[in-house]
Design an enzyme around this catalytic site. Structure first.
Site, mmCIF file in Angstrom:
data_model
loop_
_atom_site.group_PDB
_atom_site.id
_atom_site.type_symbol
_atom_site.label_atom_id
_atom_site.label_comp_id
_atom_site.label_asym_id
_atom_site.label_seq_id
_atom_site.Cartn_x
_atom_site.Cartn_y
_atom_site.Cartn_z
ATOM 1 C CE LYS A 122 17.957 -2.782 -40.167
ATOM 2 N NZ LYS A 122 18.135 -1.488 -40.557
ATOM 3 C CG ASP A 160 21.415 -4.648 -42.512
ATOM 4 O OD1 ASP A 160 22.503 -3.978 -42.128
ATOM 5 O OD2 ASP A 160 20.365 -3.952 -43.113
HETATM 6 P P1 ATP Z 1 17.404 -3.160 -45.069
HETATM 7 O O1 ATP Z 1 16.762 -2.387 -43.799
HETATM 8 O O2 ATP Z 1 18.187 -4.183 -44.840
HETATM 9 O O3 ATP Z 1 17.906 -2.148 -46.031
HETATM 10 P P2 ATP Z 1 14.721 -3.289 -46.021
HETATM 11 O O4 ATP Z 1 13.888 -3.421 -44.864
HETATM 12 O O5 ATP Z 1 14.748 -1.970 -46.419
HETATM 13 O O6 ATP Z 1 16.177 -3.898 -45.802
HETATM 14 P P3 ATP Z 1 13.519 -5.494 -47.465
HETATM 15 O O7 ATP Z 1 12.319 -5.607 -46.962
HETATM 16 O O8 ATP Z 1 14.528 -6.381 -46.931
HETATM 17 O O9 ATP Z 1 14.281 -3.916 -47.205
HETATM 18 O O10 ATP Z 1 13.284 -5.646 -49.105
HETATM 19 C C1 ATP Z 1 14.018 -4.882 -49.922
HETATM 20 C C2 ATP Z 1 13.986 -5.501 -51.301
HETATM 21 O O11 ATP Z 1 14.577 -6.899 -51.234
HETATM 22 C C3 ATP Z 1 12.285 -5.811 -51.682
HETATM 23 O O12 ATP Z 1 12.196 -4.808 -52.458
HETATM 24 C C4 ATP Z 1 12.720 -7.154 -52.419
HETATM 25 O O13 ATP Z 1 12.541 -6.907 -53.700
HETATM 26 C C5 ATP Z 1 13.834 -7.637 -52.352
HETATM 27 N N1 ATP Z 1 13.553 -9.029 -51.358
HETATM 28 C C6 ATP Z 1 14.533 -10.039 -51.683
HETATM 29 N N2 ATP Z 1 14.149 -11.076 -50.630
HETATM 30 C C7 ATP Z 1 13.212 -10.658 -49.916
HETATM 31 C C8 ATP Z 1 12.577 -11.243 -48.632
HETATM 32 N N3 ATP Z 1 12.756 -12.443 -48.173
HETATM 33 N N4 ATP Z 1 11.686 -10.259 -48.207
HETATM 34 C C9 ATP Z 1 11.120 -9.265 -48.505
HETATM 35 N N5 ATP Z 1 11.952 -8.440 -49.641
HETATM 36 C C10 ATP Z 1 12.978 -9.178 -50.131
#
Ligand code: ATP
Length: 289
Positions: free
Chosen positions: A10, A136
């Site tokens: 997203k 989210d």
């Molecule tokens: P948001 O936009 O919801 O804040 P994000 O894109 O910044 O999320 P994610 O890619 O979801 O962040 O990853 C954040 C942390 O979550 C990673 O550093 C990892 O340790 C953990 N994590 C847990 N499950 C997953 C997954 N399925 N894929 C990626 N990271 C994951």
């Protein structure tokens, strides 16, 4: 039987923080929309009662820290499932990037296991379960475009925005959402006009959608990580129609209507950034699958 699911990323068209709540969470108001950049989730039943995460990405945890693991565990607990599942995660969405990759994997796992285990849950029921995993996840269950309130779990679905190209560029830093919120000073924020963005989407007004992009977390992340500000400048210089950081960053996206300009922005950014993608908005959400 194996089930394959797509788990799309997203972007935030708006992200506003209204105040800090007594429970420590921030009250937010944000408009999110899914883009055609997706992880692939493969769900395979196991006769042994265990949840196995299979991923070849070293940044993705393969234990109970994984949000897809938590999704499977929650469904197992609530519905008394005694068998197991192997969850294969082919990571395409950059990790810790502000693109909700982990949340989307959890949402796809909830939807896929609903089918695999014949649970018959509605999207609303899956979204409610998702909110127990992360703020989210509810939005990711619906996909498409929505206004999210509360800590992000109160989701009002919106129609598809005017379609366009989205060029995403992620610098090689990971941003901790918790750190960004810790550094956020709520007084004196320049709030985006969420209502005007909803109107732009409903009337399919591309210029107004571009004009009302806004993210209050930019002020924090741009100060902590100057490379994010540099990428924003580059995207503007190469001719994106509008540019914003997604979520707590560090991914920056540019909206672009014309193909030739998309190519210029995409090729220009590749000189600065390893992870650059040109994708379309997905627009509409999904029905229960
Ligand atoms: P948001 O936009 O919801 O804040 P994000 O894109 O910044 O999320 P994610 O890619 O979801 O962040 O990853 C954040 C942390 O979550 C990673 O550093 C990892 O340790 C953990 N994590 C847990 N499950 C997953 C997954 N399925 N894929 C990626 N990271 C994951």
């Amino acid at each position: 039987m194996k089930i394959m699911m797509k788990a799309p990323a997203k972007i935030n068209l708006t992200l506003d923080v209204l105040h800090k709540r007594a429970d420590g969470y921030h009250e937010v108001e944000m408009i999110m929309t899914t883009v055609d950049l997706a992880d692939r989730i493969e769900l395979e039943p196991l006769s042994k009662d265990e949840i196995k995460i299979i991923s070849h990405n070293r940044f993705v945890p393969d234990d109970s820290r994984n949000l897809a693991f938590q999704a499977a565990r929650l469904l197992k607990e609530r519905h008394g499932i005694r068998s197991g599942v192997a969850i294969g995660i082919e990571k395409v969405i950059p990790v810790a990037a502000g693109l909700a990759g982990g949340s989307s994997d959890a949402a796809a796992t909830l939807k896929g296991l609903n089918r695999l285990w014949n649970l018959g849950l509605s999207l609303d029921e899956l979204a409610k379960l998702g909110s127990e995993i992360g703020s989210d996840v509810s939005f990711c269950v619906y996909g498409g475009t929505a206004l999210a309130k509360g800590r992000g779990e109160k989701v009002q679905r919106l129609p598809a925005p005017p379609n366009c190209w989205v060029v995403l560029a992620k610098p090689t830093i990971g941003v901790s959402t918790a750190e960004v919120y810790k550094n956020l000073k709520i007084d004196g924020l320049r709030h985006p006009n969420t209502k005007a963005m909803v109107e732009a989407i409903e009337t399919k007004d591309y210029a107004n959608m571009c004009g009302h992009l806004g993210n209050v977390l930019e002020s924090v992340t741009l100060k902590l990580y100057p490379e994010v500000a540099q990428i924003k400048e580059q995207m503007e210089r190469f001719g994106a129609d509008a540019v914003l950081m997604s979520g707590s960053g560090p991914t920056v996206f540019g909206l672009i209507q014309h193909d030739s300009r998309m190519n210029r922005v995409y090729n220009g950014l590749r000189g600065f950034c390893d992870q650059v993608y040109a994708v379309r908005l997905l627009g509409e959400g999904v029905s229960v699958d």
